[in-house]
Design a protein around this motif. Structure first.
Motif, PDB file in Angstrom:
ATOM      1  N   THR A  97     -77.453 -23.209  42.967  1.00  0.00           N
ATOM      2  CA  THR A  97     -77.165 -22.243  44.014  1.00  0.00           C
ATOM      3  C   THR A  97     -76.448 -21.033  43.425  1.00  0.00           C
ATOM      4  N   LEU A  98     -76.156 -20.068  44.285  1.00  0.00           N
ATOM      5  CA  LEU A  98     -75.337 -18.918  43.927  1.00  0.00           C
ATOM      6  C   LEU A  98     -74.116 -18.876  44.833  1.00  0.00           C
ATOM      7  N   THR A  99     -73.126 -18.082  44.442  1.00  0.00           N
ATOM      8  CA  THR A  99     -71.953 -17.869  45.277  1.00  0.00           C
ATOM      9  C   THR A  99     -72.380 -17.420  46.670  1.00  0.00           C
ATOM     10  N   SER A 100     -71.873 -18.108  47.700  1.00  0.00           N
ATOM     11  CA  SER A 100     -72.268 -17.790  49.075  1.00  0.00           C
ATOM     12  C   SER A 100     -71.240 -18.357  50.039  1.00  0.00           C
ATOM     13  N   GLU A 101     -71.485 -18.144  51.321  1.00  0.00           N
ATOM     14  CA  GLU A 101     -70.616 -18.747  52.327  1.00  0.00           C
ATOM     15  C   GLU A 101     -70.908 -20.238  52.418  1.00  0.00           C
ATOM     16  N   LYS A 102     -69.931 -20.985  52.950  1.00  0.00           N
ATOM     17  CA  LYS A 102     -70.045 -22.441  53.009  1.00  0.00           C
ATOM     18  C   LYS A 102     -71.275 -22.889  53.789  1.00  0.00           C
ATOM     19  N   LEU A 130     -73.895 -26.576  42.094  1.00  0.00           N
ATOM     20  CA  LEU A 130     -73.251 -25.495  42.836  1.00  0.00           C
ATOM     21  C   LEU A 130     -72.595 -24.548  41.830  1.00  0.00           C
ATOM     22  N   GLU A 131     -73.136 -23.333  41.745  1.00  0.00           N
ATOM     23  CA  GLU A 131     -72.565 -22.326  40.853  1.00  0.00           C
ATOM     24  C   GLU A 131     -71.723 -21.379  41.709  1.00  0.00           C
ATOM     25  N   GLY A 132     -70.418 -21.613  41.716  1.00  0.00           N
ATOM     26  CA  GLY A 132     -69.522 -20.835  42.553  1.00  0.00           C
ATOM     27  C   GLY A 132     -69.223 -21.569  43.848  1.00  0.00           C
ATOM     28  N   PRO A 133     -68.447 -20.961  44.744  1.00  0.00           N
ATOM     29  CA  PRO A 133     -67.992 -19.561  44.746  1.00  0.00           C
ATOM     30  C   PRO A 133     -66.620 -19.332  44.111  1.00  0.00           C
ATOM     31  N   TYR A 134     -66.123 -20.315  43.372  1.00  0.00           N
ATOM     32  CA  TYR A 134     -64.753 -20.240  42.863  1.00  0.00           C
ATOM     33  C   TYR A 134     -64.735 -19.614  41.471  1.00  0.00           C
ATOM     34  N   PHE A 135     -64.887 -18.298  41.427  1.00  0.00           N
ATOM     35  CA  PHE A 135     -65.053 -17.585  40.162  1.00  0.00           C
ATOM     36  C   PHE A 135     -64.021 -16.484  39.978  1.00  0.00           C
ATOM     37  N   SER A 136     -63.931 -16.005  38.746  1.00  0.00           N
ATOM     38  CA  SER A 136     -63.137 -14.814  38.434  1.00  0.00           C
ATOM     39  C   SER A 136     -63.880 -13.583  38.942  1.00  0.00           C
ATOM     40  N   MET A 137     -63.165 -12.722  39.640  1.00  0.00           N
ATOM     41  CA  MET A 137     -63.794 -11.502  40.135  1.00  0.00           C
ATOM     42  C   MET A 137     -64.250 -10.628  38.966  1.00  0.00           C
ATOM     43  N   ASN A 138     -63.470 -10.601  37.905  1.00  0.00           N
ATOM     44  CA  ASN A 138     -63.779  -9.751  36.756  1.00  0.00           C
ATOM     45  C   ASN A 138     -65.013 -10.219  36.002  1.00  0.00           C
ATOM     46  N   ALA A 145     -69.570 -10.453  45.218  1.00  0.00           N
ATOM     47  CA  ALA A 145     -68.103 -10.406  45.243  1.00  0.00           C
ATOM     48  C   ALA A 145     -67.523 -10.828  46.587  1.00  0.00           C
ATOM     49  N   LYS A 146     -68.233 -10.596  47.675  1.00  0.00           N
ATOM     50  CA  LYS A 146     -67.632 -10.867  48.985  1.00  0.00           C
ATOM     51  C   LYS A 146     -67.459 -12.351  49.276  1.00  0.00           C
ATOM     52  N   TYR A 147     -68.094 -13.196  48.476  1.00  0.00           N
ATOM     53  CA  TYR A 147     -67.967 -14.632  48.700  1.00  0.00           C
ATOM     54  C   TYR A 147     -67.019 -15.323  47.715  1.00  0.00           C
ATOM     55  N   ILE A 148     -66.525 -14.605  46.725  1.00  0.00           N
ATOM     56  CA  ILE A 148     -65.696 -15.217  45.697  1.00  0.00           C
ATOM     57  C   ILE A 148     -64.308 -15.520  46.256  1.00  0.00           C
ATOM     58  N   ARG A 149     -63.819 -16.719  45.969  1.00  0.00           N
ATOM     59  CA  ARG A 149     -62.547 -17.170  46.532  1.00  0.00           C
ATOM     60  C   ARG A 149     -61.971 -18.317  45.703  1.00  0.00           C
ATOM     61  N   ASP A 150     -60.727 -18.695  46.033  1.00  0.00           N
ATOM     62  CA  ASP A 150     -60.081 -19.836  45.393  1.00  0.00           C
ATOM     63  C   ASP A 150     -60.623 -21.144  45.970  1.00  0.00           C
ATOM     64  N   SER A 170     -69.889 -25.545  38.968  1.00  0.00           N
ATOM     65  CA  SER A 170     -69.364 -24.593  37.983  1.00  0.00           C
ATOM     66  C   SER A 170     -68.255 -23.757  38.623  1.00  0.00           C
ATOM     67  N   VAL A 171     -67.110 -23.680  37.917  1.00  0.00           N
ATOM     68  CA  VAL A 171     -65.883 -23.118  38.484  1.00  0.00           C
ATOM     69  C   VAL A 171     -65.128 -22.355  37.399  1.00  0.00           C
ATOM     70  N   ALA A 172     -64.384 -21.320  37.795  1.00  0.00           N
ATOM     71  CA  ALA A 172     -63.445 -20.658  36.892  1.00  0.00           C
ATOM     72  C   ALA A 172     -62.136 -21.441  36.923  1.00  0.00           C
ATOM     73  N   PRO A 173     -61.759 -22.102  35.838  1.00  0.00           N
ATOM     74  CA  PRO A 173     -60.634 -23.038  35.889  1.00  0.00           C
ATOM     75  C   PRO A 173     -59.268 -22.395  36.069  1.00  0.00           C
ATOM     76  N   GLU A 174     -59.162 -21.065  35.872  1.00  0.00           N
ATOM     77  CA  GLU A 174     -57.869 -20.403  36.035  1.00  0.00           C
ATOM     78  C   GLU A 174     -57.552 -20.085  37.494  1.00  0.00           C
ATOM     79  N   ARG A 175     -58.515 -20.237  38.387  1.00  0.00           N
ATOM     80  CA  ARG A 175     -58.260 -19.950  39.791  1.00  0.00           C
ATOM     81  C   ARG A 175     -57.313 -20.982  40.393  1.00  0.00           C
ATOM     82  N   LYS A 176     -56.514 -20.540  41.342  1.00  0.00           N
ATOM     83  CA  LYS A 176     -55.559 -21.429  42.001  1.00  0.00           C
ATOM     84  C   LYS A 176     -56.290 -22.608  42.636  1.00  0.00           C
ATOM     85  N   GLY A 177     -55.893 -23.800  42.271  1.00  0.00           N
ATOM     86  CA  GLY A 177     -56.508 -25.006  42.817  1.00  0.00           C
ATOM     87  C   GLY A 177     -57.680 -25.532  42.026  1.00  0.00           C
ATOM     88  N   ALA A 178     -58.092 -24.816  40.957  1.00  0.00           N
ATOM     89  CA  ALA A 178     -59.282 -25.231  40.205  1.00  0.00           C
ATOM     90  C   ALA A 178     -59.042 -26.487  39.379  1.00  0.00           C
TER      91      ALA A 178
END
Length: 393
Positions: A97-102, A130-138, A145-150, A170-178
């Motif tokens: 998948t891609l980053t999206s709403e739940k 599931l690729e995202g939505p818990y990613f680094s914005m950068n 971008a509108k779906y990216i969140r912790d 797949s997740v960005a591990p530096e995000r809060k709660g990752a």
């Protein structure tokens, strides 16, 4: 159950290539591998005509192909993508998948169930990624971008309860709660992967301690060496190359990574720690010059040029248009990797990473009858999934 004998082939086994061998199938299982030709009464014979007989390719990160994307949310899309990639040697895949709403993710999970039951003439589905939505914005790249969140425990526990076929996240591990999410995924038997991340080495070490074991499309959407107050910090790229605990996947289309980087990753990690992935979007297997990344109605417009999908302003790649055979060719022709090792990275290693090596990823007695026959130029001649020849003659 039908007996099938594949004769006159160069059989790619886990350790060597049998120059003139045979493989015997019964139903959906490999029953024996032989040097030379064998005769089985009442068996259907497939003459490989001197071509290579390889374990089927396993693509553990793929979004679409043939004009369809899994985010379209239709059974037809799932089936058409599976059929398109089987044409190019993929016998098993992990729809991504891609980053999206739940709500969109939950809908995709329901569609996956129905598609799995109807998938008779394409690559087998091994579960959802599931690729995202818990990613680094950068480091989001072409992710919306509108779906990216912790990570939200309430959200991800609900998603995991809705389906037992989520096999990877797949997740960005530096995000809060990752980190807590990584531990939770490990306990649930779901592969936790590092992706679209600005983490530094120390954060990657923590991630590994909390269950993360794979780096998603190495070099793409991740940090390299950075400097803060004059001091250098290793990023996810260097951490992935350094840490034996991490497997890596690479988009080996020759565009996302040029030959020197392909050679570097291979030299450092070796074939048993690298999975080749297409990361293919809907334009794979087509002649399209313009396409859509993600849902056909709401997705991101992209252009296709130089053998890759790009954002319209050409600021970033937006997924590949590769098929699995191209990955193997690239590693052999551009990265100077042996055919045996290239096939390992396209079959054996991804099978281990996804926990299916007991039945897939190599030509051996008792394994699933998933095979691909290709010529010296790695052009696919025939694909067999579960003992059924779904492409070729």
């Amino acid at each position: 159950m039908e007996n099938v004998v594949i004769t006159n082939g160069q059989i790619i086994t886990p350790d060597s290539i049998i120059p003139k061998g045979s493989v015997v199938l019964k139903g959906n299982t490999i029953v024996s591998v032989h040097e030379g030709n064998v005769e089985i009464s009442n068996a259907r014979v497939i003459n490989a005509e001197g071509h290579y007989v390889s374990p089927g390719f396993i693509d553990i990160h793929v979004h679409g192909g043939g004009g369809f994307d899994f985010m379209d949310g239709s059974v037809e899309s799932f089936l058409k993508i599976a059929q398109l990639h089987a044409r190019y040697g993929t016998t098993a895949m992990v729809p991504t998948t891609l980053t999206s709403e739940k709500e969109s993710l939950l809908d995709i999970l329901e569609v996956y169930k129905e598609a799995t039951n109807r998938n008779m003439m394409g690559a087998e589905f091994l579960g959802i990624h599931l690729e995202g939505p818990y990613f680094s914005m950068n480091q989001r790249g072409s992710q919306d971008a509108k779906y990216i969140r912790d990570p939200d425990p309430k959200e991800y526990t609900e998603i995991l309860k809705r389906s037992d076929r989520i096999v990877r996240w797949s997740v960005a591990p530096e995000r809060k709660g990752a980190l807590e999410l990584g531990q939770f995924l490990k306990e649930k038997g779901v592969l936790a992967a590092i992706a679209h991340t600005d983490a530094i080495y120390e954060e990657v070490v923590e991630a590994v301690e909390h269950g993360y074991s794979l780096s998603t499309h190495l070099y793409s959407g991740m940090s390299g060496v950075t400097r803060k107050n004059g001091f250098r910090y290793a990023g996810v790229i260097e951490s992935s190359l350094l840490m034996d605990e991490l497997d890596v996947e690479i988009i080996a289309d020759g565009v996302h990574l040029p030959a020197p980087l392909l050679k570097l990753v291979y030299k450092v990690k070796g074939p048993h720690k690298i999975a080749l992935i297409t990361d293919a979007m809907r334009a794979a297997g087509t002649l399209s010059k313009e396409s859509i990344l993600g849902n056909a109605q709401t997705g991101q417009k992209v252009i296709i040029e130089d053998g890759v999908a790009k954002l319209p302003d050409r600021s970033a790649f937006a997924g590949s248009v590769s098929t699995a055979d191209r990955l193997v060719r690239t590693m052999v022709q551009m990265a100077d990797v042996s055919l045996l090792d290239a096939v390992i990275m396209m079959s054996t290693t991804p099978a281990r990473i996804m926990g299916v090596s007991h039945k897939k990823g190599s030509i051996a007695k008792g394994k699933d009858a998933d095979l691909v026959i290709f010529d010296k130029d790695i052009q696919v001649q025939s694909t067999i999934v579960g003992g059924t020849q779904i492409y070729g003659i």
